[in-house]
Design a protein around this motif. Sequence first.
Motif, PDB file in Angstrom:
ATOM      1  N   TRP A  62       1.350   6.098   4.062  1.00 30.47           N
ATOM      2  CA  TRP A  62       2.183   5.492   3.032  1.00 30.47           C
ATOM      3  C   TRP A  62       1.641   5.806   1.642  1.00 30.47           C
ATOM      4  O   TRP A  62       0.444   5.721   1.402  1.00 30.47           O
ATOM      5  CB  TRP A  62       2.227   3.968   3.191  1.00 30.47           C
ATOM      6  N   SER A  68       0.654  -1.786   2.005  1.00 33.85           N
ATOM      7  CA  SER A  68       0.478  -2.177   3.411  1.00 33.85           C
ATOM      8  C   SER A  68       1.615  -3.057   3.910  1.00 33.85           C
ATOM      9  O   SER A  68       1.772  -3.241   5.120  1.00 33.85           O
ATOM     10  CB  SER A  68      -0.874  -2.862   3.622  1.00 33.85           C
ATOM     11  N   ASN A  71       3.743  -1.515   6.613  1.00 33.88           N
ATOM     12  CA  ASN A  71       3.367  -1.705   8.012  1.00 33.88           C
ATOM     13  C   ASN A  71       3.928  -3.012   8.558  1.00 33.88           C
ATOM     14  O   ASN A  71       4.420  -3.067   9.679  1.00 33.88           O
ATOM     15  CB  ASN A  71       1.844  -1.679   8.177  1.00 33.88           C
ATOM     16  N   ARG A  75       7.246  -0.601   9.650  1.00 29.31           N
ATOM     17  CA  ARG A  75       6.617   0.298  10.613  1.00 29.31           C
ATOM     18  C   ARG A  75       7.295   0.272  11.981  1.00 29.31           C
ATOM     19  O   ARG A  75       7.685   1.305  12.511  1.00 29.31           O
ATOM     20  CB  ARG A  75       5.132  -0.055  10.760  1.00 29.31           C
ATOM     21  N   GLU A  76       7.436  -0.905  12.550  1.00 28.01           N
ATOM     22  CA  GLU A  76       8.009  -1.004  13.893  1.00 28.01           C
ATOM     23  C   GLU A  76       9.467  -0.544  13.905  1.00 28.01           C
ATOM     24  O   GLU A  76       9.879   0.215  14.777  1.00 28.01           O
ATOM     25  CB  GLU A  76       7.886  -2.438  14.392  1.00 28.01           C
ATOM     26  N   GLU A  82       1.702   2.374  15.580  1.00 29.44           N
ATOM     27  CA  GLU A  82       0.493   1.812  14.973  1.00 29.44           C
ATOM     28  C   GLU A  82       0.678   1.737  13.463  1.00 29.44           C
ATOM     29  O   GLU A  82       1.540   2.393  12.903  1.00 29.44           O
ATOM     30  CB  GLU A  82      -0.724   2.679  15.318  1.00 29.44           C
ATOM     31  N   ASP A  83      -0.165   0.912  12.844  1.00 25.28           N
ATOM     32  CA  ASP A  83      -0.143   0.849  11.384  1.00 25.28           C
ATOM     33  C   ASP A  83      -0.491   2.214  10.813  1.00 25.28           C
ATOM     34  O   ASP A  83      -1.356   2.917  11.340  1.00 25.28           O
ATOM     35  CB  ASP A  83      -1.168  -0.166  10.865  1.00 25.28           C
ATOM     36  N   LEU A  84       0.188   2.583   9.755  1.00 25.40           N
ATOM     37  CA  LEU A  84      -0.124   3.817   9.046  1.00 25.40           C
ATOM     38  C   LEU A  84      -1.085   3.493   7.909  1.00 25.40           C
ATOM     39  O   LEU A  84      -1.000   2.425   7.294  1.00 25.40           O
ATOM     40  CB  LEU A  84       1.148   4.447   8.482  1.00 25.40           C
TER      41      LEU A  84
END
Length: 160
Positions: A62, A68, A71, A75-76, A82-84
């Motif tokens: 990102w 953050s 995420n 994200r999902e 997984e978190d980037l």
Amino acid sequence: MVAPVWLMDVDGVLNCFDYPDPLIHNDFTAFESGPGYRITYSPSLMKRISDLHHDGVVNVKWLTTWQSSANLHLRERFGFGEDLEVEGGDRDMGDFYGDWWKLPIAKEATTKYDRVIWTDDEIGARFRGDAQEFIASQDRSKLLAISPSPCLTHANLDTI
């Protein structure tokens, strides 16, 4: 060969806001992310991007004002298991209105990684001449910068 790092913005790149043009994508969908903030995106485009990431073809990170929170909220839904990583880490957004905070991070990324892809709708903005000058000074095999409008397309992805 090490996969290129892809610095990914959200708004104006993955999020087409409320401009779902069927000539760009024929599968727009939307959801609310937080009170009153609508995300309009193409699931087929996100599948291609997340597949490239999961297959190790690219390493998506990102580089967005979402930081953050991308995420947590996106994200999902966008298909990343997984978190980037947030390139440059989370920042105090008090810095947001000074110099364009993304440019030094992108510049540093070109020194840290062999190859960088940078997608941001503001790269091509007329008030981002400093970014345009930096991009023009880079070897295209080292830095591929795309400023999509109104959002990232399958054709942009084919270029990447």
